[in-house]
Scaffold this active site. Structure first.
Site, PDB file in Angstrom:
ATOM      1  N   ASP A  18       0.864  -1.175   0.000  1.00  0.00           N
ATOM      2  CA  ASP A  18       0.000   0.000   0.000  1.00  0.00           C
ATOM      3  C   ASP A  18       0.908   1.234   0.000  1.00  0.00           C
ATOM      4  O   ASP A  18       2.096   1.147   0.335  1.00  0.00           O
ATOM      5  CB  ASP A  18      -0.883  -0.028   1.243  1.00  0.00           C
ATOM      6  CG  ASP A  18      -1.674   1.247   1.441  1.00  0.00           C
ATOM      7  OD1 ASP A  18      -2.394   1.650   0.517  1.00  0.00           O
ATOM      8  OD2 ASP A  18      -1.536   1.854   2.522  1.00  0.00           O
ATOM      9  N   ASP A  69      -0.296   5.184   0.728  1.00  0.00           N
ATOM     10  CA  ASP A  69      -0.640   6.214   1.713  1.00  0.00           C
ATOM     11  C   ASP A  69      -0.750   5.617   3.106  1.00  0.00           C
ATOM     12  O   ASP A  69      -1.591   4.750   3.363  1.00  0.00           O
ATOM     13  CB  ASP A  69      -1.959   6.896   1.344  1.00  0.00           C
ATOM     14  CG  ASP A  69      -1.849   7.682   0.051  1.00  0.00           C
ATOM     15  OD1 ASP A  69      -1.086   8.657   0.028  1.00  0.00           O
ATOM     16  OD2 ASP A  69      -2.511   7.304  -0.932  1.00  0.00           O
ATOM     17  N   ASP A  72      -1.984  -0.435   6.226  1.00  0.00           N
ATOM     18  CA  ASP A  72      -2.129   0.313   7.479  1.00  0.00           C
ATOM     19  C   ASP A  72      -3.585   0.593   7.823  1.00  0.00           C
ATOM     20  O   ASP A  72      -3.854   1.284   8.807  1.00  0.00           O
ATOM     21  CB  ASP A  72      -1.378   1.647   7.388  1.00  0.00           C
ATOM     22  CG  ASP A  72      -2.084   2.639   6.476  1.00  0.00           C
ATOM     23  OD1 ASP A  72      -2.375   3.770   6.937  1.00  0.00           O
ATOM     24  OD2 ASP A  72      -2.362   2.299   5.314  1.00  0.00           O
TER      25      ASP A  72
END
Length: 225
Positions: free
Chosen positions: A19, A21, A176
């Site tokens: 991922d 961001d 996240d």
């Protein structure tokens, strides 16, 4: 899947899917600041709670959410472009790397482990970030404007694994957010979760770490049941 019985060879994922961001770069504050700017510019109202609800989401879905909850009469597509204008301007000034991320990418490259980037950000936001990394750091790049269904749908991770020619079950995804972790898990990946701005639910296919600093991918991979 890598055979753990091969002498002298530790079991490792066939690929690592990242991922962006909040995982590779800590750009969530850029997005949040831009959202508040949009609210002020167009006479809307916004809150940090609303901003955190968008972490990991497909951008067009975020545009729809902003239109409704910010109370501004703009098409979602227009809102997305304003968001991108704000965050691209910020990231061109400074790329806020997450601790250990660049070092981990370098270690994976040196070990010959292919990496893919799986982000719901659009290509024009991704480009200035990738320009700060060595060429071919990511062999595959899947952005939100290149898939029909964004996270939490499994399509982004399925697309990345297929492009790398590996099975999703042989991939480690790094995320996240709940949205991203659900996408990767639904695709069949093992998920390494490093929480940042939002808490992430624990499941059987999610392994948690506090940081990427000095993290051994082989050790994480070996933890799966």
């Amino acid at each position: 899947m890598t055979d753990p019985a091969v002498p002298g060879e530790a079991a490792r994922p066939a690929a690592v899917l990242w991922d962006m961001d909040g995982t590779l770069v800590d750009t969530e504050p850029y997005w949040i600041d831009t959202e508040f700017e949009i609210a002020e510019r167009h006479g809307g109202t916004w809150s940090r709670a609303h901003a955190l609800n968008l972490v990991g989401n497909d951008l067009l879905e975020s545009g729809r959410y902003i239109r409704e909850h910010m109370g501004i009469d703009l098409p979602p597509e227009h809102i997305v472009e304003e968001l991108l204008d704000g965050v691209v301007a910020r990231v061109e000034q400074e790329v806020p790397w997450r601790p250990g991320a660049v070092e981990m990418l370098a270690a994976l490259t040196a070990a010959g482990t292919p990496c893919g980037l799986v982000t719901m950000s659009y290509e024009r936001f991704v480009a200035p970030i990738l320009s700060q990394l060595p060429p071919e750091t990511f062999r595959v790049i899947v952005t939100g404007d290149k898939v029909e269904f964004g996270k939490p749908h499994p399509e982004p991770y399925l697309t990345a694994a297929a492009a790398l020619g590996v099975a999703p079950a042989d991939c480690l995804a790094i995320e996240d957010s709940n949205t991203g972790a659900k996408s990767a898990e639904s695709a069949g990946c093992l998920v390494l979760v490093v929480e940042n701005h939002v808490p992430v639910l624990a499941t059987q296919r999610r392994i948690f770490r506090d940081s990427l600093v000095d993290l051994d991918v082989g050790e994480v991979w070996a933890e799966q049941g």
